[in-house]
Design a protein around this motif. Structure first.
Motif, PDB file in Angstrom:
ATOM      1  N   LYS A   1     -15.405 -12.804  60.072  1.00  0.00           N
ATOM      2  CA  LYS A   1     -16.702 -11.822  60.346  1.00  0.00           C
ATOM      3  C   LYS A   1     -17.177 -11.955  61.538  1.00  0.00           C
ATOM      4  O   LYS A   1     -17.045 -12.907  62.362  1.00  0.00           O
ATOM      5  N   ILE A   2     -18.153 -11.191  61.688  1.00  0.00           N
ATOM      6  CA  ILE A   2     -18.919 -11.006  62.888  1.00  0.00           C
ATOM      7  C   ILE A   2     -20.344 -11.082  62.748  1.00  0.00           C
ATOM      8  O   ILE A   2     -20.756 -10.301  61.754  1.00  0.00           O
ATOM      9  N   ARG A   3     -21.084 -11.751  63.027  1.00  0.00           N
ATOM     10  CA  ARG A   3     -22.639 -11.794  63.332  1.00  0.00           C
ATOM     11  C   ARG A   3     -23.214 -10.640  63.649  1.00  0.00           C
ATOM     12  O   ARG A   3     -22.794 -10.012  64.594  1.00  0.00           O
ATOM     13  N   ASN A   4     -24.292 -10.371  62.782  1.00  0.00           N
ATOM     14  CA  ASN A   4     -24.882  -8.998  63.196  1.00  0.00           C
ATOM     15  C   ASN A   4     -24.076  -7.968  63.238  1.00  0.00           C
ATOM     16  O   ASN A   4     -24.175  -7.046  64.267  1.00  0.00           O
ATOM     17  N   SER A   5     -23.139  -7.550  62.409  1.00  0.00           N
ATOM     18  CA  SER A   5     -22.154  -6.609  62.505  1.00  0.00           C
ATOM     19  C   SER A   5     -22.636  -5.126  62.357  1.00  0.00           C
ATOM     20  O   SER A   5     -21.991  -4.295  63.303  1.00  0.00           O
ATOM     21  N   LYS A   6     -23.694  -4.888  61.541  1.00  0.00           N
ATOM     22  CA  LYS A   6     -24.385  -3.500  61.742  1.00  0.00           C
ATOM     23  C   LYS A   6     -24.988  -3.152  63.209  1.00  0.00           C
ATOM     24  O   LYS A   6     -24.716  -1.927  63.229  1.00  0.00           O
ATOM     25  N   GLU A   7     -25.756  -4.057  63.858  1.00  0.00           N
ATOM     26  CA  GLU A   7     -26.187  -3.835  64.949  1.00  0.00           C
ATOM     27  C   GLU A   7     -25.036  -3.763  66.154  1.00  0.00           C
ATOM     28  O   GLU A   7     -25.032  -2.997  66.998  1.00  0.00           O
ATOM     29  N   LEU A   8     -24.063  -4.727  65.834  1.00  0.00           N
ATOM     30  CA  LEU A   8     -22.878  -4.548  66.927  1.00  0.00           C
ATOM     31  C   LEU A   8     -22.157  -3.346  66.851  1.00  0.00           C
ATOM     32  O   LEU A   8     -21.649  -2.708  67.833  1.00  0.00           O
ATOM     33  N   LEU A   9     -21.848  -2.725  65.552  1.00  0.00           N
ATOM     34  CA  LEU A   9     -21.350  -1.600  65.405  1.00  0.00           C
ATOM     35  C   LEU A   9     -21.992  -0.419  66.135  1.00  0.00           C
ATOM     36  O   LEU A   9     -21.217   0.252  66.592  1.00  0.00           O
ATOM     37  N   GLN A  10     -23.141  -0.396  66.001  1.00  0.00           N
ATOM     38  CA  GLN A  10     -23.815   0.669  66.856  1.00  0.00           C
ATOM     39  C   GLN A  10     -23.618   0.660  68.447  1.00  0.00           C
ATOM     40  O   GLN A  10     -23.547   1.357  68.952  1.00  0.00           O
ATOM     41  N   TYR A  11     -23.838  -0.801  68.778  1.00  0.00           N
ATOM     42  CA  TYR A  11     -23.676  -1.288  69.964  1.00  0.00           C
ATOM     43  C   TYR A  11     -22.082  -0.694  70.619  1.00  0.00           C
ATOM     44  O   TYR A  11     -22.243  -0.193  71.742  1.00  0.00           O
ATOM     45  N   LEU A  12     -21.219  -0.949  69.918  1.00  0.00           N
ATOM     46  CA  LEU A  12     -20.073  -0.816  70.441  1.00  0.00           C
ATOM     47  C   LEU A  12     -19.659   0.898  70.388  1.00  0.00           C
ATOM     48  O   LEU A  12     -18.981   1.312  71.239  1.00  0.00           O
ATOM     49  N   LYS A  13     -20.099   1.458  69.330  1.00  0.00           N
ATOM     50  CA  LYS A  13     -20.092   2.825  69.274  1.00  0.00           C
ATOM     51  C   LYS A  13     -20.583   3.574  70.438  1.00  0.00           C
ATOM     52  O   LYS A  13     -20.114   4.352  71.038  1.00  0.00           O
ATOM     53  N   ALA A  14     -21.807   2.839  70.783  1.00  0.00           N
ATOM     54  CA  ALA A  14     -22.456   3.631  71.927  1.00  0.00           C
ATOM     55  C   ALA A  14     -22.221   3.078  73.388  1.00  0.00           C
ATOM     56  O   ALA A  14     -22.391   3.627  74.454  1.00  0.00           O
ATOM     57  N   ASN A  15     -21.256   2.148  73.696  1.00  0.00           N
ATOM     58  CA  ASN A  15     -20.931   1.429  74.876  1.00  0.00           C
ATOM     59  C   ASN A  15     -19.573   1.201  75.240  1.00  0.00           C
ATOM     60  O   ASN A  15     -18.981   0.138  75.504  1.00  0.00           O
ATOM     61  N   SER A  16     -19.058   2.494  75.400  1.00  0.00           N
ATOM     62  CA  SER A  16     -17.674   2.474  75.927  1.00  0.00           C
ATOM     63  C   SER A  16     -17.781   2.231  77.480  1.00  0.00           C
ATOM     64  O   SER A  16     -18.472   2.827  77.860  1.00  0.00           O
ATOM     65  N   LEU A  17     -16.866   1.112  78.002  1.00  0.00           N
ATOM     66  CA  LEU A  17     -17.085   1.146  79.537  1.00  0.00           C
ATOM     67  C   LEU A  17     -16.558   2.178  80.288  1.00  0.00           C
ATOM     68  O   LEU A  17     -17.000   2.406  81.368  1.00  0.00           O
TER      69      LEU A  17
END
Length: 109
Positions: A36-52
């Motif tokens: 599992k990954i901590r703060n997964s809901k926030e991380l999911l939003q971050y990952l979706k919005a931040n493609s290098l």
């Protein structure tokens, strides 16, 4: 001194790449080691919005580097693929306390 001159594009991109790489590595290790990954809901939003690949600094570097640095470009694409895998992991997989994995079916959430 102009911080955005042509020579700074590469160092600015490389510094963003280093941070991005460390972040993705940390998240992937959490998923692999803990299931599992901590703060997964926030991380999911971050990952979706931040493609290098769509980052303005990265885009500028890709354009300016032309055909040089093909290995680095390939590496950046692989990092983005890891980002997509992490998104999939967060959205679809949940590993319980015993370490058994369960997959959320697309139609049966």
């Amino acid at each position: 001194m102009d911080w955005e001159d042509a020579n700074d594009v590469q160092s600015s991109f490389l510094s963003k790449l280093t941070i991005y790489e460390a972040d993705l590595d940390s998240y992937a290790r959490q998923a692999a080691n803990r299931g599992k990954i901590r703060n997964s809901k926030e991380l999911l939003q971050y990952l979706k919005a931040n493609s290098l690949l769509v980052n303005p600094v990265a885009a500028k570097w890709f354009d300016e580097s032309g055909t040089t640095c093909s290995s680095l470009k390939s590496y950046v694409e692989k990092l983005d693929y890891l980002r997509l895998l992490l998104i999939e992991f967060i959205e679809n997989y949940e590993i319980d306390a015993e370490g058994e994995s369960s997959y959320k079916e697309e139609n049966n959430e």
